[in-house]
Every structure is written in C-alpha cells, then in structure tokens.
Design an enzyme around this catalytic site. Structure first.
Site, PDB file in Angstrom:
ATOM      1  N   GLY A 127       0.819  -1.213   0.000  1.00  9.27           N
ATOM      2  CA  GLY A 127       0.000   0.000   0.000  1.00  9.27           C
ATOM      3  C   GLY A 127       0.846   1.254   0.000  1.00  9.27           C
ATOM      4  O   GLY A 127       0.938   1.949   1.027  1.00  9.27           O
ATOM      5  N   TYR A 128       1.451   1.557  -1.122  1.00  7.86           N
ATOM      6  CA  TYR A 128       2.288   2.748  -1.263  1.00  7.86           C
ATOM      7  C   TYR A 128       1.596   3.806  -2.133  1.00  7.86           C
ATOM      8  O   TYR A 128       1.261   4.886  -1.685  1.00  7.86           O
ATOM      9  CB  TYR A 128       3.635   2.391  -1.893  1.00  7.86           C
ATOM     10  CG  TYR A 128       4.686   1.839  -0.951  1.00  7.86           C
ATOM     11  CD1 TYR A 128       4.352   1.286   0.280  1.00  7.86           C
ATOM     12  CD2 TYR A 128       6.025   1.847  -1.308  1.00  7.86           C
ATOM     13  CE1 TYR A 128       5.312   0.767   1.131  1.00  7.86           C
ATOM     14  CE2 TYR A 128       7.006   1.328  -0.460  1.00  7.86           C
ATOM     15  CZ  TYR A 128       6.642   0.795   0.754  1.00  7.86           C
ATOM     16  OH  TYR A 128       7.614   0.289   1.581  1.00  7.86           O
ATOM     17  N   SER A 161      -0.952  -4.100  -6.575  1.00  5.93           N
ATOM     18  CA  SER A 161      -0.879  -5.401  -7.245  1.00  5.93           C
ATOM     19  C   SER A 161      -1.415  -6.511  -6.343  1.00  5.93           C
ATOM     20  O   SER A 161      -1.029  -6.633  -5.178  1.00  5.93           O
ATOM     21  CB  SER A 161       0.566  -5.723  -7.633  1.00  5.93           C
ATOM     22  OG  SER A 161       1.054  -4.776  -8.552  1.00  5.93           O
ATOM     23  N   GLU A 244      13.162  -4.920  -2.667  1.00  5.81           N
ATOM     24  CA  GLU A 244      12.428  -5.236  -3.900  1.00  5.81           C
ATOM     25  C   GLU A 244      13.367  -5.434  -5.078  1.00  5.81           C
ATOM     26  O   GLU A 244      13.058  -6.160  -6.018  1.00  5.81           O
ATOM     27  CB  GLU A 244      11.434  -4.101  -4.198  1.00  5.81           C
ATOM     28  CG  GLU A 244      10.546  -4.335  -5.400  1.00  5.81           C
ATOM     29  CD  GLU A 244       9.564  -3.201  -5.620  1.00  5.81           C
ATOM     30  OE1 GLU A 244       8.530  -3.432  -6.271  1.00  5.81           O
ATOM     31  OE2 GLU A 244       9.822  -2.082  -5.136  1.00  5.81           O
ATOM     32  N   SER A 367       9.292   5.400 -11.256  1.00  6.33           N
ATOM     33  CA  SER A 367       9.356   5.729 -12.675  1.00  6.33           C
ATOM     34  C   SER A 367      10.783   6.092 -13.095  1.00  6.33           C
ATOM     35  O   SER A 367      11.633   6.432 -12.269  1.00  6.33           O
ATOM     36  CB  SER A 367       8.421   6.902 -12.997  1.00  6.33           C
ATOM     37  OG  SER A 367       8.932   8.105 -12.437  1.00  6.33           O
TER      38      SER A 367
END
Length: 388
Positions: A127-128, A161, A244, A367
């Site tokens: 939950g970011y 996701s 990650e 990004s």
C-alpha cells in the site's frame, strides 16, 4: 564441487522431479500482465514448495528460511526461471515484507507474520501509491489515527498489485497531523478482510486486472501492527524498496533472455531478420541484456552489505527501458499482423501482451524520471530539482 554448485544442482533436480503430474501444466504460467493465469493452481504449487522447504530460501534459518548465501539465492532464482516454473504468488510477502520485518520488526511481529509467509498461508500486497503519490511517494495523504488499542486508517491506495488475492497490506500512512513530505509517516500492517476496506480491480490495457484501487474508510488494525516507531515509516518504506530490487532480478533476466531468443527465432522464420534495421535492433537488444546482467551482478555487493546501493536505481532504468523497447521491437518483427487480436472479443497473444504491459515497466516501482532524479541528486550530487 562448490556449495553454490551443489545448491544449484539440488534445486534443479527438485524442480525437474516436482514440475510433473498436476503441476506440469503450470510451466510458463503467470507473471506481469498474466497474473490471472491459473492462480489457484500456482498457489497450490507454492504451498507444495513450502512443504518441501523451498520458500524464503534467503531468510535466516531461525525465521523459517534456509539461510542461503547471496550466491545460492541467485542460483535458486536462475534455476527457477530456467525451469520455466510458474510465476510466484507470494513474491510481495517473501521478497518485500519478510526481509523488512527481519530488519525492523519486533520479536512478536516476526513470530506472528513470518511463519504464514513461509507457509504461503497469508498473501500480502503493498500500500504505497496513491492518486497524488505515485512516483512522489512522500506526498502520501492516507492518514491513520490512534484510537485506543487500534490504528484507524482512512484514505486511498492505487495500482495495488494482487490486492484482490491478498489478506494483508503494508500501508504507508500519515500519522502526524500537519506533517509534510517524508516526515510524520508510519508503516502499518493492515488486514484486508475487516470492515472499512473496499478493493476495486483496475482494468489494464491487456484487458486483465491484477492492479487494484484500495479504499480505507475507518479500517482498523491493532496498535502493535506498526513496523518501526510512529513517524519513522519513510525509513522503513525505503528499506522495503531496496529489498524489492534484490537477487530475484537475476531470475527475471533469464525470462528476458528467453523472450529475446524466441523473438529472434520468430524474426528468422517470418523474414523480418532480412531487414538490416531489424537485425540491428535485435543485436542492440542482446547487447542491452548483457549490460543489465553486468549491472545486476555489480549490485549484489550492495545486497550482501544489507541493501542495494545506487546501482539499484541504475538497474531499474536499464531493465525497464530495455523491456519496454523489446515489446516495441516485437511489434516491428510481427508487422501488420501484430495489430490484429488473436480472437474475440479481445484475446491477445504473448507478444501483444508484452507490448502493452511493458509500457508500465518504466512507471511502477519508481518511474524512470524519479530514478534519474535519485541518481542525479543522491549519487552525483547535482542540484536538486526545483519544486513549487
């Protein structure tokens, strides 16, 4: 034979012996843009892995792992990918939250949450991102307030996701009223099966929905389900992002290589390889993939020290841009036929799905623009971007 080679041989043999019978049809199933494929069967496969001791191999043995070295973990992920084994359903719990709890969690949190991750009994989501806090994570507006023995969470997360398959979500929320940017944030573990939680799937360009919007309207989690101190959530959240980009990226590149080799074969068979421009782009793709692997291997020094260094941001730009460009190259190789759906109403082949979903590669998990800012400001020491 070295311990790494023995470990590689062991996992290779186990996969060969176990990706059979009811699991044989799972080879190549799932993955980005295809997470909807055989989810229940892949979950059963991963629980079978857990029963055989093949989940969380890099975790310390005291927390249910195998205590595998960095080199052994690389071997595991590479062999898993070489076997074309199905995409993992427990990646977020095993690769992101688990290492975060090992590093920052309390003994009680580790005892409560780590065993169900090892056994694949509880699935997690992240939950970011929010509508106004995607790449700019410090702009989080979801808030949490202490109410007796609970935290009460209100706000919205997006692009979450597999939230529709998860039972828990680790949430970055603002717990200090009046705070701004990275100050006053906390890292909370929030159940998704309680009241005040609504999950709405987001339909993607591929026609599938592995991303979700998650709305918290007075959702509750227990007071002890905070990782780190109140207001220290930014530091914990950044550590999770570091995990990650760990050793599993080496396995990811095995999949990339398989895609490239298959595309080269398609180009040879349909005559596209006769075009010198296509041949040049294929050669550049091969060279780019070798660059990605070299950078990933260099990054392992940082992983061994506890967290990836600046190479992680460099690597994210490299592989995300490379994969997006591979999707564009696939459309050039296929020619006009690549513009036609494989079937009604919107059935896509693997190349079309790659082209469409890989547009997201340069956006999610930071990004390209944000990664370049990180490299410029924090690594090269250039002046910070002017902000309003």
């Amino acid at each position: 034979m070295s311990s790494v080679e023995e470990f590689r041989t062991e996992i290779r043999g186990w996969l060969a012996a176990n990706l059979t019978g009811s699991f044989a049809g799972l080879r190549g199933r799932g993955g980005p843009g295809r997470e909807h494929e055989a989810f229940a069967e892949r979950l059963a496969w991963e629980r079978h892995m857990a029963a055989e001791g093949w989940t969380c191999v890099g975790w310390p043995e005291e927390y249910g792992g195998r205590g595998a070295t960095i080199e052994q973990q690389v071997a595991f992920h590479e062999e898993y990918a070489l076997a074309d084994a199905p995409a993992r359903v427990n990646h977020i719990g095993e690769q992101l939250l688990g290492p975060t709890l090992v590093a920052f969690g309390t003994p009680e949190q580790r005892a409560r949450f780590l065993p169900p991750i090892v056994a694949v009994e509880e699935l997690w989501c992240q939950g970011y991102s929010e509508p106004d806090a995607g790449s700019d994570l410090a702009n989080v507006r979801t808030r949490a307030e202490r109410d007796g023995e609970d935290w009460v969470v209100t706000g919205q997360k997006t692009w979450t996701s597999l939230a529709h398959e998860a039972q828990w979500c680790f949430v970055v929320a603002r717990t200090e009223p009046g705070s701004s940017r990275h100050r006053g944030l906390s890292y909370l573990l929030v159940p998704l099966n309680g009241t005040g939680v609504e999950i709405r799937p987001i339909t993607q360009l591929t026609g599938t929905s592995e991303f979700n919007e998650v709305f918290f309207d007075g959702a509750r989690t227990r007071a002890e389900h905070i990782v780190g101190a109140p207001g220290d959530g930014w530091r914990v959240a950044m550590a999770t992002l570091g995990f990650e980009r760990g050793v599993s990226t080496l396995g990811q590149q095995v999949g990339f290589r398989r895609e490239l080799e298959t595309l080269i074969d398609v180009a040879r068979r349909n005559g596209a390889a006769d075009d010198p421009l296509i041949r040049d782009r294929l050669a550049r793709a091969w060279t780019g993939l070798e660059t990605i692997r070299c950078n990933a291997l260099r990054m392992l020094d940082g992983v061994a020290a506890g967290a990836p260094g600046p190479e992680a941001s460099i690597g994210k730009i490299f592989w995300a841009t490379w994969h997006r460009e591979l999707g564009e190259l696939a459309m050039s190789v296929l020619g006009a036929g690549g513009m036609t759906a494989a079937g009604e109403p919107y059935e896509l082949d693997d190349w079309q799905r790659l082209f469409l979903f890989s547009r997201a590669d340069t956006i999610y998990a930071g990004s390209n623009e944000i990664q370049r800012n990180i490299i410029a400001e924090r690594v090269l020491g250039l002046p910070k971007e002017i902000r309003p």
